[in-house]
Design a protein around this motif. Sequence first.
Motif, mmCIF file in Angstrom:
data_model
loop_
_atom_site.group_PDB
_atom_site.id
_atom_site.type_symbol
_atom_site.label_atom_id
_atom_site.label_comp_id
_atom_site.label_asym_id
_atom_site.label_seq_id
_atom_site.Cartn_x
_atom_site.Cartn_y
_atom_site.Cartn_z
ATOM 1 N N LEU A 1 11.198 -26.442 30.332
ATOM 2 C CA LEU A 1 10.622 -25.481 31.273
ATOM 3 C C LEU A 1 10.799 -24.056 30.744
ATOM 4 O O LEU A 1 11.769 -23.753 30.053
ATOM 5 N N HIS A 2 9.858 -23.197 31.085
ATOM 6 C CA HIS A 2 9.889 -21.805 30.644
ATOM 7 C C HIS A 2 10.671 -20.953 31.644
ATOM 8 O O HIS A 2 10.603 -21.167 32.856
ATOM 9 N N SER A 3 11.370 -19.954 31.130
ATOM 10 C CA SER A 3 12.232 -19.100 31.950
ATOM 11 C C SER A 3 11.467 -17.872 32.437
ATOM 12 O O SER A 3 11.009 -17.056 31.631
ATOM 13 N N VAL A 4 11.348 -17.733 33.780
ATOM 14 C CA VAL A 4 10.561 -16.630 34.348
ATOM 15 C C VAL A 4 11.267 -16.000 35.564
ATOM 16 O O VAL A 4 10.709 -15.939 36.659
ATOM 17 N N PRO A 5 12.477 -15.489 35.403
ATOM 18 C CA PRO A 5 13.192 -14.924 36.551
ATOM 19 C C PRO A 5 12.644 -13.568 36.982
ATOM 20 O O PRO A 5 12.087 -12.819 36.178
ATOM 21 N N HIS A 6 12.817 -13.263 38.262
ATOM 22 C CA HIS A 6 12.598 -11.906 38.743
ATOM 23 C C HIS A 6 13.778 -11.047 38.286
ATOM 24 O O HIS A 6 14.924 -11.503 38.282
ATOM 25 N N ALA A 7 13.492 -9.798 37.952
ATOM 26 C CA ALA A 7 14.571 -8.887 37.556
ATOM 27 C C ALA A 7 14.055 -7.459 37.568
ATOM 28 O O ALA A 7 12.894 -7.204 37.241
ATOM 29 N N GLY A 8 14.932 -6.542 37.949
ATOM 30 C CA GLY A 8 14.598 -5.129 37.866
ATOM 31 C C GLY A 8 13.576 -4.656 38.873
ATOM 32 O O GLY A 8 12.917 -3.638 38.648
ATOM 33 N N GLU A 9 13.455 -5.352 39.993
ATOM 34 C CA GLU A 9 12.561 -4.862 41.048
ATOM 35 C C GLU A 9 13.284 -3.810 41.885
ATOM 36 O O GLU A 9 12.795 -2.695 42.065
ATOM 37 N N THR A 10 14.462 -4.173 42.391
ATOM 38 C CA THR A 10 15.237 -3.246 43.221
ATOM 39 C C THR A 10 16.575 -2.901 42.582
ATOM 40 O O THR A 10 17.407 -2.248 43.209
ATOM 41 N N THR A 11 16.780 -3.358 41.358
ATOM 42 C CA THR A 11 17.994 -3.025 40.606
ATOM 43 C C THR A 11 17.583 -2.373 39.290
ATOM 44 O O THR A 11 16.403 -2.304 38.959
ATOM 45 N N GLY A 12 18.567 -1.919 38.529
ATOM 46 C CA GLY A 12 18.287 -1.166 37.319
ATOM 47 C C GLY A 12 17.934 -2.017 36.114
ATOM 48 O O GLY A 12 17.873 -3.252 36.186
ATOM 49 N N PRO A 13 17.720 -1.349 34.980
ATOM 50 C CA PRO A 13 17.308 -2.046 33.757
ATOM 51 C C PRO A 13 18.289 -3.103 33.273
ATOM 52 O O PRO A 13 17.880 -4.064 32.617
ATOM 53 N N GLN A 14 19.579 -2.952 33.581
ATOM 54 C CA GLN A 14 20.547 -3.940 33.099
ATOM 55 C C GLN A 14 20.235 -5.332 33.632
ATOM 56 O O GLN A 14 20.481 -6.333 32.951
ATOM 57 N N THR A 15 19.691 -5.400 34.845
ATOM 58 C CA THR A 15 19.318 -6.704 35.397
ATOM 59 C C THR A 15 18.250 -7.366 34.529
ATOM 60 O O THR A 15 18.252 -8.586 34.335
ATOM 61 N N ILE A 16 17.345 -6.557 34.001
ATOM 62 C CA ILE A 16 16.301 -7.094 33.121
ATOM 63 C C ILE A 16 16.915 -7.540 31.798
ATOM 64 O O ILE A 16 16.588 -8.621 31.280
ATOM 65 N N TRP A 17 17.802 -6.724 31.248
ATOM 66 C CA TRP A 17 18.492 -7.132 30.019
ATOM 67 C C TRP A 17 19.238 -8.448 30.229
ATOM 68 O O TRP A 17 19.221 -9.333 29.359
ATOM 69 N N ASP A 18 19.895 -8.596 31.379
ATOM 70 C CA ASP A 18 20.612 -9.844 31.667
ATOM 71 C C ASP A 18 19.646 -11.026 31.715
ATOM 72 O O ASP A 18 19.952 -12.115 31.208
ATOM 73 N N ALA A 19 18.487 -10.808 32.326
ATOM 74 C CA ALA A 19 17.494 -11.880 32.395
ATOM 75 C C ALA A 19 17.019 -12.270 31.000
ATOM 76 O O ALA A 19 16.799 -13.455 30.707
ATOM 77 N N LEU A 20 16.878 -11.279 30.131
ATOM 78 C CA LEU A 20 16.401 -11.544 28.775
ATOM 79 C C LEU A 20 17.466 -12.207 27.912
ATOM 80 O O LEU A 20 17.189 -13.189 27.207
ATOM 81 N N THR A 21 18.672 -11.670 27.952
ATOM 82 C CA THR A 21 19.702 -12.121 27.014
ATOM 83 C C THR A 21 20.495 -13.321 27.514
ATOM 84 O O THR A 21 20.981 -14.121 26.703
ATOM 85 N N VAL A 22 20.635 -13.454 28.827
ATOM 86 C CA VAL A 22 21.437 -14.549 29.382
ATOM 87 C C VAL A 22 20.558 -15.696 29.878
ATOM 88 O O VAL A 22 20.831 -16.867 29.589
ATOM 89 N N LEU A 23 19.488 -15.352 30.592
ATOM 90 C CA LEU A 23 18.608 -16.390 31.142
ATOM 91 C C LEU A 23 17.441 -16.712 30.217
ATOM 92 O O LEU A 23 16.622 -17.569 30.526
ATOM 93 N N ARG A 24 17.365 -16.007 29.093
ATOM 94 C CA ARG A 24 16.335 -16.236 28.065
ATOM 95 C C ARG A 24 14.917 -16.145 28.636
ATOM 96 O O ARG A 24 14.050 -16.986 28.384
ATOM 97 N N ALA A 25 14.683 -15.102 29.414
ATOM 98 C CA ALA A 25 13.395 -14.925 30.080
ATOM 99 C C ALA A 25 12.258 -14.770 29.079
ATOM 100 O O ALA A 25 12.362 -14.030 28.101
ATOM 101 N N GLU A 26 11.159 -15.460 29.366
ATOM 102 C CA GLU A 26 9.929 -15.330 28.585
ATOM 103 C C GLU A 26 8.925 -14.425 29.291
ATOM 104 O O GLU A 26 8.004 -13.900 28.662
ATOM 105 N N ARG A 27 9.065 -14.296 30.589
ATOM 106 C CA ARG A 27 8.335 -13.320 31.396
ATOM 107 C C ARG A 27 9.318 -12.785 32.424
ATOM 108 O O ARG A 27 10.289 -13.457 32.762
ATOM 109 N N ILE A 28 9.039 -11.587 32.925
ATOM 110 C CA ILE A 28 9.897 -10.971 33.927
ATOM 111 C C ILE A 28 9.086 -10.720 35.192
ATOM 112 O O ILE A 28 8.031 -10.077 35.149
#
Length: 209
Positions: free
Chosen positions: A58-85
Amino acid sequence: WCFDIPGEAGLQAAEETARLAVERRPEGLVSFGLGGPEIGVERPQFKPYFDRAIAEGLHSVPHAGETTGPQTIWDALTVLRAERIGHGTSSVQDPKLLEHLAEHRIALEVCPTSNIATRAVTDIELHPIREMVQAGVLVTVNSDDPPMFGTDLNNEYAVAARLLALDEQGIAGLAKNAVEASFLDPAGKRRLAEEIDTYTANWLRGPAR
């Protein structure tokens, strides 16, 4: 289809969502996500469940950085291996993050009306979609939850077209971004992109006389 962990429901819900996605995977399920409120819901805690889903294809597509800062997006990319945000609204606060997203063609699923309704953005005229596009990020336009936010995909394209000052070709380009960001096979992507080009050309040509 995408199965989303309701983040506010905690790790037990994450375990159940992952179990259903893996053990009872329905036809058409292609991705695994994380939704719900972001504040106080740290992304790294969901790593084991994303690891399990990714291991099953399955592909990783978490929500991130909508109501929180950029670090949440970095976490989604580096920890959850997000392919889309999902959303990624705060990405514009971090130039290095924008550069990373653009370089790796990691799409942001932008939902203008939803962002206003959730107060992630205070004024539609201040929506960061312009900065995202100017930075070269692969941006797609989405309706999020139409019944909840009183919108549909046509309206979201109209909003984006106005904010970005797009003509018909520009709107078609946004649609083709969605094709690129999809998990279709290459042949399927080519077919859809060609359909968009054909439709746009016919529209610009006008009715036959």
